[in-house]
Scaffold this motif. Structure first.
Motif, PDB file in Angstrom:
ATOM      1  N   ILE A 169       3.311 -50.871   3.181  1.00 28.25           N
ATOM      2  CA  ILE A 169       4.323 -50.299   2.182  1.00 28.25           C
ATOM      3  C   ILE A 169       5.497 -50.286   3.001  1.00 28.25           C
ATOM      4  CG2 ILE A 169       4.890 -48.440   0.716  1.00 28.25           C
ATOM      5  CD1 ILE A 169       2.139 -48.145  -0.072  1.00 28.25           C
ATOM      6  N   GLY A 170       5.551 -49.550   4.204  1.00 31.80           N
ATOM      7  CA  GLY A 170       6.708 -49.358   5.095  1.00 31.80           C
ATOM      8  C   GLY A 170       7.180 -50.621   5.490  1.00 31.80           C
ATOM      9  N   ALA A 171       6.369 -51.851   5.853  1.00 31.15           N
ATOM     10  CA  ALA A 171       6.984 -53.113   6.176  1.00 31.15           C
ATOM     11  C   ALA A 171       7.822 -53.638   5.166  1.00 31.15           C
ATOM     12  CB  ALA A 171       6.003 -53.957   6.705  1.00 31.15           C
ATOM     13  N   PHE A 172       7.232 -53.578   3.870  1.00 33.45           N
ATOM     14  CA  PHE A 172       8.102 -54.137   2.650  1.00 33.45           C
ATOM     15  C   PHE A 172       9.433 -53.522   2.394  1.00 33.45           C
ATOM     16  CE2 PHE A 172       8.709 -54.310  -1.970  1.00 33.45           C
ATOM     17  CZ  PHE A 172       8.555 -55.526  -2.137  1.00 33.45           C
ATOM     18  N   PHE A 173       9.551 -52.289   2.497  1.00 35.21           N
ATOM     19  CA  PHE A 173      10.795 -51.582   1.985  1.00 35.21           C
ATOM     20  C   PHE A 173      11.740 -51.216   3.239  1.00 35.21           C
ATOM     21  CE2 PHE A 173       7.900 -50.065  -1.492  1.00 35.21           C
ATOM     22  CZ  PHE A 173       8.801 -50.310  -2.493  1.00 35.21           C
ATOM     23  N   GLU A 174      11.291 -51.176   4.653  1.00 35.82           N
ATOM     24  CA  GLU A 174      12.113 -50.771   5.647  1.00 35.82           C
ATOM     25  C   GLU A 174      13.358 -51.625   5.626  1.00 35.82           C
ATOM     26  OE1 GLU A 174      10.022 -49.744   9.309  1.00 35.82           O
ATOM     27  OE2 GLU A 174       9.298 -48.130   8.040  1.00 35.82           O
ATOM     28  N   PRO A 175      13.107 -52.893   5.802  1.00 34.14           N
ATOM     29  CA  PRO A 175      14.298 -53.811   5.981  1.00 34.14           C
ATOM     30  C   PRO A 175      15.304 -53.719   4.917  1.00 34.14           C
ATOM     31  CG  PRO A 175      12.473 -55.162   6.315  1.00 34.14           C
ATOM     32  CD  PRO A 175      12.100 -53.858   5.841  1.00 34.14           C
ATOM     33  N   PHE A 176      14.970 -53.707   3.655  1.00 34.25           N
ATOM     34  CA  PHE A 176      15.689 -53.683   2.544  1.00 34.25           C
ATOM     35  C   PHE A 176      16.536 -52.353   2.333  1.00 34.25           C
ATOM     36  CE2 PHE A 176      15.766 -51.780  -1.767  1.00 34.25           C
ATOM     37  CZ  PHE A 176      16.907 -52.963  -2.407  1.00 34.25           C
ATOM     38  N   ILE A 177      15.913 -51.271   2.676  1.00 34.72           N
ATOM     39  CA  ILE A 177      16.480 -49.589   2.635  1.00 34.72           C
ATOM     40  C   ILE A 177      17.527 -49.621   3.847  1.00 34.72           C
ATOM     41  CG2 ILE A 177      16.034 -47.304   2.899  1.00 34.72           C
ATOM     42  CD1 ILE A 177      13.537 -47.781   1.456  1.00 34.72           C
ATOM     43  N   ASP A 178      17.255 -50.179   4.869  1.00 32.98           N
ATOM     44  CA  ASP A 178      17.900 -50.401   6.227  1.00 32.98           C
ATOM     45  C   ASP A 178      19.199 -50.990   5.776  1.00 32.98           C
ATOM     46  OD1 ASP A 178      17.521 -48.707   8.505  1.00 32.98           O
ATOM     47  OD2 ASP A 178      15.716 -49.986   8.867  1.00 32.98           O
ATOM     48  N   PHE A 179      19.180 -52.143   4.965  1.00 31.94           N
ATOM     49  CA  PHE A 179      20.355 -52.815   4.698  1.00 31.94           C
ATOM     50  C   PHE A 179      21.294 -51.961   3.675  1.00 31.94           C
ATOM     51  CE2 PHE A 179      22.074 -55.579   1.585  1.00 31.94           C
ATOM     52  CZ  PHE A 179      23.169 -56.105   2.257  1.00 31.94           C
ATOM     53  N   ILE A 180      20.725 -51.519   2.871  1.00 33.69           N
ATOM     54  CA  ILE A 180      21.398 -50.671   1.872  1.00 33.69           C
ATOM     55  C   ILE A 180      22.133 -49.502   2.583  1.00 33.69           C
ATOM     56  CG2 ILE A 180      21.658 -49.589  -0.410  1.00 33.69           C
ATOM     57  CD1 ILE A 180      19.934 -51.647  -1.604  1.00 33.69           C
ATOM     58  N   ARG A 181      21.344 -48.837   3.432  1.00 32.89           N
ATOM     59  CA  ARG A 181      21.786 -47.502   3.936  1.00 32.89           C
ATOM     60  C   ARG A 181      23.306 -47.810   4.767  1.00 32.89           C
ATOM     61  NH1 ARG A 181      20.303 -44.550   8.448  1.00 32.89           N
ATOM     62  NH2 ARG A 181      19.508 -46.445   9.727  1.00 32.89           N
ATOM     63  N   TYR A 182      23.539 -49.107   5.383  1.00 31.97           N
ATOM     64  CA  TYR A 182      24.729 -49.265   5.958  1.00 31.97           C
ATOM     65  C   TYR A 182      25.886 -49.732   5.081  1.00 31.97           C
ATOM     66  CZ  TYR A 182      22.609 -48.290  10.467  1.00 31.97           C
ATOM     67  OH  TYR A 182      21.886 -47.745  11.502  1.00 31.97           O
ATOM     68  N   LEU A 183      25.663 -49.946   3.955  1.00 30.11           N
ATOM     69  CA  LEU A 183      26.869 -50.194   2.999  1.00 30.11           C
ATOM     70  C   LEU A 183      27.681 -49.045   2.652  1.00 30.11           C
ATOM     71  CD1 LEU A 183      24.886 -52.460   0.304  1.00 30.11           C
ATOM     72  CD2 LEU A 183      26.113 -53.261   2.278  1.00 30.11           C
ATOM     73  N   PRO A 184      28.737 -48.803   2.904  1.00 28.52           N
ATOM     74  CA  PRO A 184      29.519 -47.653   2.420  1.00 28.52           C
ATOM     75  C   PRO A 184      29.616 -47.470   1.154  1.00 28.52           C
ATOM     76  CG  PRO A 184      30.944 -49.469   3.384  1.00 28.52           C
ATOM     77  CD  PRO A 184      29.615 -50.009   3.298  1.00 28.52           C
ATOM     78  N   VAL A 185      29.257 -46.336   0.751  1.00 30.52           N
ATOM     79  CA  VAL A 185      28.993 -45.811  -0.687  1.00 30.52           C
ATOM     80  C   VAL A 185      30.488 -46.077  -1.281  1.00 30.52           C
ATOM     81  CG1 VAL A 185      28.612 -44.260  -2.197  1.00 30.52           C
ATOM     82  CG2 VAL A 185      27.200 -44.499  -0.267  1.00 30.52           C
ATOM     83  N   PRO A 186      31.572 -45.629  -0.793  1.00 30.74           N
ATOM     84  CA  PRO A 186      32.826 -45.981  -1.428  1.00 30.74           C
ATOM     85  C   PRO A 186      33.143 -47.174  -1.780  1.00 30.74           C
ATOM     86  CG  PRO A 186      33.060 -44.510   0.318  1.00 30.74           C
ATOM     87  CD  PRO A 186      31.884 -45.117   0.363  1.00 30.74           C
TER      88      PRO A 186
END
Lengths: 258, 265
Positions: free
Chosen positions: A96-113
């Motif tokens: 489950i970690g391997a499935f989600f981690e890259p995706f979440i890491d990517f979104i995390r770096y998008l600036p929310v504004p």
């Protein structure tokens, strides 16, 4: 007086804290009355305090605060109830970690504004888009923090649970959760603070109510004292929430060494 | 009659720098109620062997049988006490022991209370029931962990250098206490240690291991040399004990010497 990395008495600590604040206010007052800076750019502390009072008595600021607090807590709640179980599952099951981690890491770096225009296209200018901005800003950070917190639970605790006869779910519920809880609460406190940053952005871009909206609309009339009072109000709300979390932490986790 | 059997059990770890053989194929039979100590140099694979019995590592080859049944992953039949203090800090002493009873089927509330009181008395923690384990000493925490493991009523007790991190005086005290607990509980036990005196004092039988990969180089029937029922703190001064200690030390030294030669070659 300045002893290196040594504790000082509590009273001295409080006195110094108050002295720091007072010094700041005195310097501010002196600069404001000196005439170096025009009052529409830097009003005196007294003017800001008066504006604070006017906001509450004449402009119904309490209602805007309630709306903003409501938005923050609702979005935060939505982020927490999904992030905590997901973070726990990601650390418990490598797949489950391997499935989600890259995706979440990517979104995390998008600036929310940068996401705000897109979220307005998707959700309109109503409540939904504000909740979406706050949720985007906290959820992805929180998942990774919870993932880390639960990963750090000592292996011996988990293996003790398994050899006492607990199954995987029982280990998660009875061991990983209570073991990670103090760190989780700390991370919730920090993430809730970020929520306020994103809230003001969301309310400035598109809103007809809330603290951010009030500050932004007063700017148009160069009501600097009111703008500053609004900003200070956010600071006070943040401080109170933070202290409430700290108190909860102290009360709930009496077993921790501090 | 063999109760716990290891049949051609071995363990090889795959690492980035190649395979590491931790335990060479090994067969071992332990009878019910027997206390076996695994003695060997640090990092020799004795802990890995015990973890395989506990189901916490999967053997690369061979199988492990308990009462004739092949064993799989960890469960309540094999209780484990770790070297690091694994008492749960968010629970009190009594709460930790209750955690050991929690997954046992069919235990009533009053039975739970009786068991907790009995175990707290057994490990000598009366008066500390409501203390958080973060507020008590390392030796006391380890007694909590032992009581908690006994609460789950395992068939086999696995102890991984449980006194290794304690100071000498506390360790001696806990060894004496464990001798007494062993006599009352009568659990089949594997106790891993690198301390020769501890290995003799607590054992019915001591297995001396080689350096990695672990092989049994001596299998000593300690019970006939030193009857367990008569053992106490003074046993350390008895001639039979001293002879045995010397014999094991010689074996270990020789093994160490061979190991060093192999390192050079």
């Amino acid at each position: 007086m300045l002893s290196f990395r040594t504790a000082i008495p509590r009273r001295q600590e409080v006195t110094l804290g108050v002295a720091g604040l007072v010094t700041f206010l005195v310097v501010w007052q002196l600069v404001a009355v000196s005439g170096w800076i025009k009052p529409q750019f830097l009003p005196t502390p007294g003017a800001v305090l008066a504006a604070f009072w006017r906001l509450f008595t004449e402009a119904g600021f309490a209602g805007d605060i309630a709306i903003s607090v409501g938005r923050v807590w609702f979005a935060f709640f939505l982020a927490v109830i999904i992030a905590v179980p997901l973070g726990l599952l990601m650390s418990s099951y490598r797949a489950i970690g391997a499935f989600f981690e890259p995706f979440i890491d990517f979104i995390r770096y998008l600036p929310v504004p940068a996401l705000v225009p897109l979220l307005i296209i998707w959700f309109g200018v109503g409540e939904a888009s504000k909740i979406a901005v706050l949720w985007m800003g906290t959820f992805f950070q929180l998942v990774l923090l919870i993932n880390e917190d639960t990963k750090r639970v000592p292996r011996e605790y988990i293996e003790s649970g398994l050899t006492l006869g607990a199954n995987q779910w029982q280990v998660m519920r009875d061991i990983i959760c209570p073991a990670a809880l103090p760190n989780m609460v700390d991370n919730l406190r920090i993430t809730l603070g970020w929520c306020w940053t994103y809230l003001i952005i969301a309310e400035i871009v598109a809103a007809s109510s809330g603290v951010g909206h009030v500050i932004w609309s007063l700017r148009r009339f160069v009501k600097t004292p009111e703008v500053m009072a609004g900003i200070i109000a956010i600071g006070i709300i943040g401080l109170l929430t933070d202290q409430a979390f700290r108190l909860l932490h102290r009360r709930a986790f009496v077993y921790l060494d501090r | 009659m063999s109760y716990l059997s290891l049949q051609d059990v071995s363990k090889t770890f795959r690492t980035a720098t190649g395979d590491v053989e931790a335990v060479a194929p090994l067969s071992l039979h332990i009878v019910q109620g027997e206390i076996v100590t695994f003695l060997g140099p640090s990092g020799c694979g004795k802990t890995t062997l015990m973890r395989m019995v506990g189901g916490l590592e999967r053997p690369t080859t061979g199988q492990i049988l308990l009462d004739g049944q092949p064993l799989g992953g960890p469960d309540r039949r094999r209780g484990m006490v770790f070297q690091s203090y694994a008492a749960f800090p968010w629970l009190t002493v009594a709460g930790n022991i209750r955690a050991g009873l929690r997954y046992r089927p069919g235990i009533s509330r009053s039975e739970q209370a009786d068991q907790i009181a009995r175990l707290i008395d057994l490990v000598g923690l009366t008066g500390f029931e409501d203390s958080y384990t973060s507020r008590i000493s390392g030796g006391m925490r380890q007694r909590v962990a032992i009581a908690r493991t006994l609460a789950a009523d395992p068939d086999v007790l696995l102890m991984d250098e449980p006194f290794g991190a304690l100071d000498a005086l506390t360790r001696e005290h806990l060894q004496t206490q464990l001798m007494r607990i062993n006599r009352t509980e009568g659990k089949t036990t594997i106790f891993v240690t690198h301390d020769v005196e501890e290995a003799i004092l607590l054992a019915h039988r001591t297995l001396v291991f080689s350096a990695r990969p672990a092989r049994v180089i001596e299998d000593i029937d300690v019970s006939t040399l030193l009857p367990p029922a008569a053992r106490d703190t003074e046993t350390r001064d008895q001639p039979a004990f001293l002879d045995l200690r010397k014999r094991i030390q010689t074996v270990l030294r020789q093994e160490h010497h061979e190991g060093s030669k192999a390192d050079v070659a």
